[in-house]
Write an enzyme that holds these catalytic residues in place. Sequence first.
Site, PDB file in Angstrom:
ATOM      1  N   ARG A  43       0.819  -1.208   0.000  1.00  0.00           N
ATOM      2  CA  ARG A  43       0.000   0.000   0.000  1.00  0.00           C
ATOM      3  C   ARG A  43       0.853   1.259   0.000  1.00  0.00           C
ATOM      4  O   ARG A  43       0.407   2.328  -0.449  1.00  0.00           O
ATOM      5  CB  ARG A  43      -0.939   0.015   1.225  1.00  0.00           C
ATOM      6  CG  ARG A  43      -1.766   1.287   1.338  1.00  0.00           C
ATOM      7  CD  ARG A  43      -2.757   1.216   2.481  1.00  0.00           C
ATOM      8  NE  ARG A  43      -2.138   0.933   3.753  1.00  0.00           N
ATOM      9  CZ  ARG A  43      -1.448   1.816   4.488  1.00  0.00           C
ATOM     10  NH1 ARG A  43      -1.245   3.037   4.036  1.00  0.00           N
ATOM     11  NH2 ARG A  43      -0.941   1.466   5.653  1.00  0.00           N
ATOM     12  N   TYR A  96      -9.410  22.471 -13.281  1.00  0.00           N
ATOM     13  CA  TYR A  96     -10.267  21.304 -13.440  1.00  0.00           C
ATOM     14  C   TYR A  96     -11.354  21.300 -12.354  1.00  0.00           C
ATOM     15  O   TYR A  96     -11.106  21.686 -11.203  1.00  0.00           O
ATOM     16  CB  TYR A  96      -9.394  20.051 -13.366  1.00  0.00           C
ATOM     17  CG  TYR A  96     -10.128  18.754 -13.236  1.00  0.00           C
ATOM     18  CD1 TYR A  96     -10.958  18.296 -14.259  1.00  0.00           C
ATOM     19  CD2 TYR A  96      -9.988  17.977 -12.097  1.00  0.00           C
ATOM     20  CE1 TYR A  96     -11.629  17.094 -14.142  1.00  0.00           C
ATOM     21  CE2 TYR A  96     -10.650  16.762 -11.973  1.00  0.00           C
ATOM     22  CZ  TYR A  96     -11.478  16.330 -12.993  1.00  0.00           C
ATOM     23  OH  TYR A  96     -12.138  15.146 -12.877  1.00  0.00           O
ATOM     24  N   ASP A 171      -0.002  21.934 -12.256  1.00  0.00           N
ATOM     25  CA  ASP A 171      -0.587  20.773 -12.933  1.00  0.00           C
ATOM     26  C   ASP A 171      -0.168  20.820 -14.400  1.00  0.00           C
ATOM     27  O   ASP A 171      -0.531  21.739 -15.136  1.00  0.00           O
ATOM     28  CB  ASP A 171      -2.114  20.823 -12.806  1.00  0.00           C
ATOM     29  CG  ASP A 171      -2.784  19.569 -13.352  1.00  0.00           C
ATOM     30  OD1 ASP A 171      -2.234  18.949 -14.268  1.00  0.00           O
ATOM     31  OD2 ASP A 171      -3.880  19.229 -12.865  1.00  0.00           O
ATOM     32  N   LYS A 195      -4.705  11.098 -19.168  1.00  0.00           N
ATOM     33  CA  LYS A 195      -4.918  11.796 -20.433  1.00  0.00           C
ATOM     34  C   LYS A 195      -3.754  11.567 -21.400  1.00  0.00           C
ATOM     35  O   LYS A 195      -3.623  10.498 -21.971  1.00  0.00           O
ATOM     36  CB  LYS A 195      -5.192  13.268 -20.143  1.00  0.00           C
ATOM     37  CG  LYS A 195      -6.427  13.420 -19.230  1.00  0.00           C
ATOM     38  CD  LYS A 195      -6.668  14.820 -18.804  1.00  0.00           C
ATOM     39  CE  LYS A 195      -7.910  14.937 -17.919  1.00  0.00           C
ATOM     40  NZ  LYS A 195      -7.745  14.266 -16.606  1.00  0.00           N
TER      41      LYS A 195
END
Length: 308
Positions: A43, A96, A171, A195
């Site tokens: 994890r 976004y 970003d 993307k």
Amino acid sequence: MAESIRALKSPQPSQCLMPRRCRTFSGQKGPEKQQGGCYLYGRSFSPTLTTLGRQLAALEDTQAAYPVSSGMAAISSSVLALCNTGDHVVCSNCVYGGTFAFMKSYLPQKCGINVTFVDITDLEAVLAAFRDNTKVLYTEVLSNPTLVVADLPALAEVAHNRQNPASLVVDNTFTPLAVTPVHWGADVVVHSLTKFISGASDIIGGAVCGSKDFLDQLFNLHTGPIMLQGPTMDPRTAAELQLRLPHLPLRVAEHSKRAAAMADMLVNLGAKVCLAWDCFQQHNMCVVHCFIRYSLRQDISGWNSQTT
């Protein structure tokens, strides 16, 4: 690019097929090498994710990087690592939708972190929004989906030239390879790998790129957002992304070529086309990548619409 290629071709020992007599797990050293640590718990981190992280760091020219489960996981982990309760964030008002909701509602209501939204192209407004407790200036290189271009060198100057410097978090989802934010002053670079880097929107993933100290902060055993909140990328997803990274330059070049062809076609059809070049001439910064924003001002075969 040469460094990126080397990173893609030089596997860590953990990638190599070990002889039969050595295949038993023997405590391969992990991120905390100075402490004799190992890849103890999936994890938190794994050799496969570490390898993809090395490739992403080469792509963004940062000291380190690490893939996570989504772009929002990258954004939220980065901001929460940089801010504590009572701190302040200055954020572009063209981001976004998920980022906007996280900044506008989640941070103030759940974490006690206040956020001021500004027109990121208005440097005076950006400067005026700063407070003594501002820890982060957040923007997208090219905003999703409105294609507002951020002046990274100027924003870096605003964030860093203060008595209490803030971190510039950028970003770079829409502009991989076209822009390298750390070359223009960014401290942390985040991605939605879903993307351009994935290339087909069939993989959900994100990444955080930055200094080794910052990545270590994300994995702090007691306060690290990646360590404790569980935004881990599945290793099989990471392995597939490693196969897609080498042809990212070919795909980005073809995206640009087809966008230019589409613009020419629309012009020939009588549409009004506006080309938004990611250029900051005042900083001698001209990116080869071209992004097209256009709107149809008349009916073309019965279609009257606006497209970005």
